[in-house]
Design a protein around this motif. Structure first.
Motif, PDB file in Angstrom:
ATOM      1  N   PRO A   1      68.338 -98.718 -30.630  1.00 40.14           N
ATOM      2  CA  PRO A   1      67.824 -97.494 -31.278  1.00 40.14           C
ATOM      3  C   PRO A   1      68.891 -96.753 -32.089  1.00 40.14           C
ATOM      4  CG  PRO A   1      67.150 -97.567 -28.984  1.00 40.14           C
ATOM      5  CD  PRO A   1      68.119 -98.683 -29.183  1.00 40.14           C
ATOM      6  N   VAL A   2      70.137 -96.778 -31.627  1.00 43.94           N
ATOM      7  CA  VAL A   2      71.213 -96.126 -32.369  1.00 43.94           C
ATOM      8  C   VAL A   2      71.435 -96.850 -33.696  1.00 43.94           C
ATOM      9  CG1 VAL A   2      73.659 -95.517 -32.324  1.00 43.94           C
ATOM     10  CG2 VAL A   2      72.287 -95.301 -30.243  1.00 43.94           C
ATOM     11  N   LEU A   3      71.466 -98.176 -33.631  1.00 46.38           N
ATOM     12  CA  LEU A   3      71.612 -98.966 -34.859  1.00 46.38           C
ATOM     13  C   LEU A   3      70.448 -98.694 -35.811  1.00 46.38           C
ATOM     14  CD1 LEU A   3      73.024-101.230 -36.465  1.00 46.38           C
ATOM     15  CD2 LEU A   3      71.553-102.834 -35.227  1.00 46.38           C
ATOM     16  N   GLY A   4      69.235 -98.600 -35.270  1.00 46.34           N
ATOM     17  CA  GLY A   4      68.072 -98.302 -36.107  1.00 46.34           C
ATOM     18  C   GLY A   4      68.184 -96.946 -36.786  1.00 46.34           C
ATOM     19  N   ALA A   5      68.641 -95.938 -36.045  1.00 46.81           N
ATOM     20  CA  ALA A   5      68.792 -94.605 -36.636  1.00 46.81           C
ATOM     21  C   ALA A   5      69.835 -94.615 -37.750  1.00 46.81           C
ATOM     22  CB  ALA A   5      69.184 -93.603 -35.553  1.00 46.81           C
ATOM     23  N   LEU A   6      70.925 -95.335 -37.533  1.00 47.94           N
ATOM     24  CA  LEU A   6      71.952 -95.424 -38.577  1.00 47.94           C
ATOM     25  C   LEU A   6      71.427 -96.148 -39.811  1.00 47.94           C
ATOM     26  CD1 LEU A   6      75.104 -96.219 -36.429  1.00 47.94           C
ATOM     27  CD2 LEU A   6      74.553 -94.074 -37.583  1.00 47.94           C
TER      28      LEU A   6
ATOM     29  N   LEU B   1      61.708-102.806 -44.180  1.00 45.74           N
ATOM     30  CA  LEU B   1      62.444-103.978 -43.728  1.00 45.74           C
ATOM     31  C   LEU B   1      63.231-103.680 -42.453  1.00 45.74           C
ATOM     32  CD1 LEU B   1      63.395-106.909 -44.292  1.00 45.74           C
ATOM     33  CD2 LEU B   1      65.291-105.892 -45.551  1.00 45.74           C
ATOM     34  N   VAL B   2      63.901-102.537 -42.405  1.00 42.75           N
ATOM     35  CA  VAL B   2      64.634-102.145 -41.199  1.00 42.75           C
ATOM     36  C   VAL B   2      63.671-102.000 -40.027  1.00 42.75           C
ATOM     37  CG1 VAL B   2      65.950-100.260 -40.133  1.00 42.75           C
ATOM     38  CG2 VAL B   2      66.556-101.075 -42.405  1.00 42.75           C
ATOM     39  N   TRP B   3      62.533-101.375 -40.260  1.00 42.41           N
ATOM     40  CA  TRP B   3      61.517-101.194 -39.215  1.00 42.41           C
ATOM     41  C   TRP B   3      61.050-102.548 -38.685  1.00 42.41           C
ATOM     42  CZ3 TRP B   3      56.047-102.042 -39.856  1.00 42.41           C
ATOM     43  CH2 TRP B   3      55.278-101.591 -38.796  1.00 42.41           C
ATOM     44  N   ALA B   4      60.771-103.493 -39.583  1.00 41.59           N
ATOM     45  CA  ALA B   4      60.321-104.820 -39.166  1.00 41.59           C
ATOM     46  C   ALA B   4      61.416-105.553 -38.396  1.00 41.59           C
ATOM     47  CB  ALA B   4      59.887-105.631 -40.390  1.00 41.59           C
ATOM     48  N   LEU B   5      62.661-105.439 -38.833  1.00 41.20           N
ATOM     49  CA  LEU B   5      63.763-106.093 -38.122  1.00 41.20           C
ATOM     50  C   LEU B   5      63.976-105.493 -36.734  1.00 41.20           C
ATOM     51  CD1 LEU B   5      66.348-106.626 -40.993  1.00 41.20           C
ATOM     52  CD2 LEU B   5      64.921-108.344 -39.859  1.00 41.20           C
TER      53      LEU B   5
ATOM     54  N   ILE C   1      61.302-107.720 -29.835  1.00 44.48           N
ATOM     55  CA  ILE C   1      60.586-108.904 -29.350  1.00 44.48           C
ATOM     56  C   ILE C   1      61.577-109.924 -28.812  1.00 44.48           C
ATOM     57  CG2 ILE C   1      59.199-110.885 -30.085  1.00 44.48           C
ATOM     58  CD1 ILE C   1      57.745-108.954 -31.998  1.00 44.48           C
ATOM     59  N   TRP C   2      62.685-110.120 -29.522  1.00 46.26           N
ATOM     60  CA  TRP C   2      63.702-111.078 -29.084  1.00 46.26           C
ATOM     61  C   TRP C   2      64.296-110.665 -27.740  1.00 46.26           C
ATOM     62  CZ3 TRP C   2      69.297-110.785 -29.238  1.00 46.26           C
ATOM     63  CH2 TRP C   2      69.920-111.999 -28.998  1.00 46.26           C
ATOM     64  N   PHE C   3      64.627-109.368 -27.577  1.00 51.09           N
ATOM     65  CA  PHE C   3      65.137-108.899 -26.288  1.00 51.09           C
ATOM     66  C   PHE C   3      64.087-109.081 -25.193  1.00 51.09           C
ATOM     67  CE2 PHE C   3      68.248-106.163 -28.677  1.00 51.09           C
ATOM     68  CZ  PHE C   3      69.371-106.804 -28.190  1.00 51.09           C
ATOM     69  N   GLY C   4      62.832-108.855 -25.513  1.00 54.72           N
ATOM     70  CA  GLY C   4      61.774-109.055 -24.532  1.00 54.72           C
ATOM     71  C   GLY C   4      61.648-110.501 -24.093  1.00 54.72           C
ATOM     72  N   LEU C   5      61.773-111.420 -25.040  1.00 50.67           N
ATOM     73  CA  LEU C   5      61.699-112.833 -24.686  1.00 50.67           C
ATOM     74  C   LEU C   5      62.896-113.258 -23.841  1.00 50.67           C
ATOM     75  CD1 LEU C   5      60.416-114.364 -28.040  1.00 50.67           C
ATOM     76  CD2 LEU C   5      59.131-114.044 -25.920  1.00 50.67           C
TER      77      LEU C   5
END
Length: 94
Positions: A21-26, A57-61, A67-71
């Motif tokens: 989430p921090v990376l997403g906010a940045l 694009l950032v939102w989709a990534l 999803i990757w962390f969940g898997l």
């Protein structure tokens, strides 16, 4: 203290998931740094459509990252998980 390799990897994966989430906010804040039409002497302003595409694009990534962390964490509820939970002290309310 030496940690088992699997326990160490789990903890690092949990740390990375906490930082997502921090990376997403940045990354969401990057378009605020782009030159605008009101900036005098700056490079040509970027169109709003490019900023919207970047945000999408950032939102989709970020979604794909979750999803990757969940898997990766899907199999954690199997054997050996009770041992990891025993290491973490309980937090009481009183």
């Amino acid at each position: 203290m030496f940690l088992e390799r699997q326990t160490y990897r789990r903890r690092r994966l949990m740390d990375a998931a906490r930082l997502l989430p921090v990376l997403g906010a940045l990354l969401f804040a990057v378009p605020l740094l782009w030159p605008g039409a009101e900036d005098a002497g700056a490079a040509a302003p970027l169109p709003t459509s490019r900023a919207i595409r970047y945000i999408f694009l950032v939102w989709a990534l970020l979604i794909l990252g979750n999803i990757w962390f969940g898997l990766l964490t899907r199999g954690w509820s199997g054997p050996g998980r009770a041992e990891d939970e025993a290491e973490v002290p309980e937090r009481g309310l009183g």
